[in-house]
Design a protein around this motif. Structure first.
Motif, short mmCIF file in Angstrom:
data_model
loop_
_atom_site.label_atom_id
_atom_site.label_comp_id
_atom_site.label_asym_id
_atom_site.label_seq_id
_atom_site.Cartn_x
_atom_site.Cartn_y
_atom_site.Cartn_z
N VAL A 125 0.86 -1.18 0.00
CA VAL A 125 0.00 0.00 0.00
C VAL A 125 0.89 1.23 0.00
N GLU A 126 0.50 2.25 -0.79
CA GLU A 126 1.31 3.46 -0.93
C GLU A 126 0.42 4.69 -1.00
N GLY A 127 0.93 5.79 -0.48
CA GLY A 127 0.17 7.04 -0.53
C GLY A 127 0.53 7.93 0.64
N GLY A 128 -0.41 8.79 1.03
CA GLY A 128 -0.20 9.64 2.20
C GLY A 128 -0.12 8.82 3.47
N ASN A 129 0.48 9.40 4.50
CA ASN A 129 0.67 8.68 5.76
C ASN A 129 -0.65 8.19 6.35
N GLY A 130 -1.67 9.05 6.32
CA GLY A 130 -2.96 8.66 6.89
C GLY A 130 -3.61 7.53 6.11
N LEU A 131 -3.57 7.62 4.78
CA LEU A 131 -4.17 6.58 3.94
C LEU A 131 -3.49 5.24 4.17
N VAL A 132 -2.17 5.25 4.25
CA VAL A 132 -1.43 4.00 4.43
C VAL A 132 -1.70 3.41 5.81
N ALA A 133 -1.74 4.25 6.83
CA ALA A 133 -2.02 3.76 8.18
C ALA A 133 -3.41 3.13 8.26
N ASN A 134 -4.38 3.76 7.61
CA ASN A 134 -5.73 3.21 7.60
C ASN A 134 -5.78 1.89 6.83
N ALA A 135 -5.06 1.82 5.71
CA ALA A 135 -5.04 0.59 4.92
C ALA A 135 -4.43 -0.56 5.71
N MET A 136 -3.40 -0.28 6.46
CA MET A 136 -2.76 -1.33 7.27
C MET A 136 -3.73 -1.89 8.29
N ARG A 137 -4.51 -1.02 8.89
CA ARG A 137 -5.50 -1.50 9.87
C ARG A 137 -6.56 -2.35 9.19
N GLU A 138 -6.99 -1.94 8.01
CA GLU A 138 -8.04 -2.68 7.29
C GLU A 138 -7.54 -4.04 6.80
N ILE A 139 -6.31 -4.07 6.30
CA ILE A 139 -5.79 -5.29 5.68
C ILE A 139 -5.29 -6.27 6.73
N GLY A 140 -4.59 -5.78 7.73
CA GLY A 140 -4.06 -6.67 8.75
C GLY A 140 -2.85 -7.43 8.25
N GLY A 141 -2.56 -8.58 8.87
CA GLY A 141 -1.43 -9.39 8.45
C GLY A 141 -0.13 -8.98 9.14
N GLU A 142 0.97 -9.53 8.60
CA GLU A 142 2.29 -9.28 9.16
C GLU A 142 3.07 -8.32 8.25
N ASP A 143 4.08 -7.69 8.85
CA ASP A 143 4.96 -6.83 8.05
C ASP A 143 5.76 -7.67 7.07
N LEU A 144 5.94 -7.15 5.87
CA LEU A 144 6.70 -7.81 4.82
C LEU A 144 7.84 -6.90 4.40
N GLU A 145 9.03 -7.50 4.24
CA GLU A 145 10.18 -6.71 3.79
C GLU A 145 9.90 -6.14 2.40
N PRO A 146 10.09 -4.84 2.21
CA PRO A 146 9.79 -4.22 0.90
C PRO A 146 10.65 -4.77 -0.23
N ALA A 147 11.80 -5.40 0.11
CA ALA A 147 12.66 -5.97 -0.93
C ALA A 147 11.95 -7.05 -1.74
#
Length: 355
Positions: free
Chosen positions: A220-242
């Protein structure tokens, strides 16, 4: 921005080599960084190296436009844009830094962001091309509103060097997103379409969706608020961007499988029908990488059933690399090639034996 010390205009040599080939009727095998020998048929011709014709011709970050010579590496261009907080939106492969701007345009390959941002040809504004008659012509321009010859600029994208030698390309670039996060969810492949539709309807800024071994990788990419909201909606674990760079450059363990590699391109709405081999889904399922020893006819029949086509990314004696074209479409391609390359000297038969 003007050319730096690493820039070199080698167009005079390239023109001379094309003129010689045109006069003798000898075929030319165009080669840049040689990072993408596949897909395509083996070309019987004289090597023509474009790597010496390199450098940034012009770059105006305020106008979001860059012009580069064909031998410039994609990695160098990416680094320059990153210094100014900008990027190539279609995320072209770099292939260990070997990929060049000319090869990027000739193959038209795009990375994981392609369905969400656009393809290579969507951002090519203009180009310079040496034709089969050794004429160095300019098509298009450096701004979107300049459409003179714009169709030719789009035609050479994905033409695998069969229409002419691209020497220079002007491209539209975009600002990098303010925030980027990647997430990993355990999810059956059958649930992907429903989940992606829900996220799209919710306006979540998804710019990457790939599925492998029961795991869905999401960016997910965009403004800080949009990305933070998307993370809450999607859930899951952090993934290395590589992960996205490794997917783009075919460096994931999946690609190390010794079986032939196929790319199945299908509509976004195509069902997730099983394919005969190991599958990695990208572009939310619209691009399906397949590792398989199945006969080419079987794989292509499956692709057609899904409304798409199959391209072979490995050398295999019993299969043509590109999906067969309808006769009417092939005749159109032949006419276009005759117009730009009347003597048939550029990468003959690289795509199809009849070209």
């Amino acid at each position: 921005m003007h050319p730096d010390n690493s820039s070199f205009d080698d167009s005079r040599r390239l023109l001379a080599e094309v003129a010689l080939a045109a006069g003798t009727g000898k075929a030319l095998r165009i080669r840049g960084g040689n990072s993408k020998p596949f897909p395509g048929r083996v070309v019987d011709g004289i090597d023509m190296n474009t790597c010496t014709h390199r450098g940034i011709v012009s770059y105006d970050p305020t106008e979001l436009v860059v012009t580069a010579r064909a031998g410039t590496s994609v990695a160098e261009l990416d680094a320059l844009l990153a210094e100014n907080g900008q990027m190539l939106p279609w995320e072209p492969p770099s292939f260990d830094g070997k990929a060049t701007v000319g090869g990027m345009v000739a193959t038209g390959l795009s990375g994981p962001r392609r369905p969400y941002a656009g393809a290579t040809r969507d951002f090519v504004l203009g180009c310079r091309v040496i034709t089969g008659e050794a004429k160095h012509l300019r098509f298009g321009g450096e701004v979107m509103k300049n459409v003179a010859g714009y169709d030719v600029s789009r035609l050479v994208v994905g033409s695998f060097g069969c229409l002419g030698l691209v020497t220079e390309v002007s491209m539209k670039v975009l600002p990098k997103p303010r925030a980027t996060r990647s997430l990993l969810l355990e999810l059956p492949a059958a649930d992907i379409p429903k989940r992606l539709r829900a996220w799209r309807d919710a306006g979540l800024p998804v710019t990457g969706a790939s599925h492998l071994d029961s795991w869905l990788h999401v960016r997910v990419e965009g403004g800080n608020g949009l990305v933070a909201n998307a993370m809450r909606e999607i859930g899951g674990e952090d993934l290395e961007p590589a992960f996205w760079d490794e997917l783009r450059d075919q460096q994931l363990p999946f690609f190390a499988d010794r079986r032939p590699l196929w790319r199945i391109s299908v509509p976004q709405t195509a069902p997730l029908t099983p394919l005969p081999g190991s599958v990695l889904l990208d572009w939310g399922g619209a691009q399906r990488w397949l590792k398989s020893d199945a006969p080419a006819a079987v794989i292509r029949a499956d692709a057609e059933q899904l409304g798409g086509h199959a391209t072979l990314f490995s050398q295999r004696a019993d299969a043509e690399p590109f999906h067969p074209m309808p006769e009417a479409m092939l005749r159109l391609h032949q006419r276009i090639k005759r117009q730009l390359d009347p003597r048939g000297i550029f990468n003959p038969a690289r795509m199809y034996a009849a070209l």
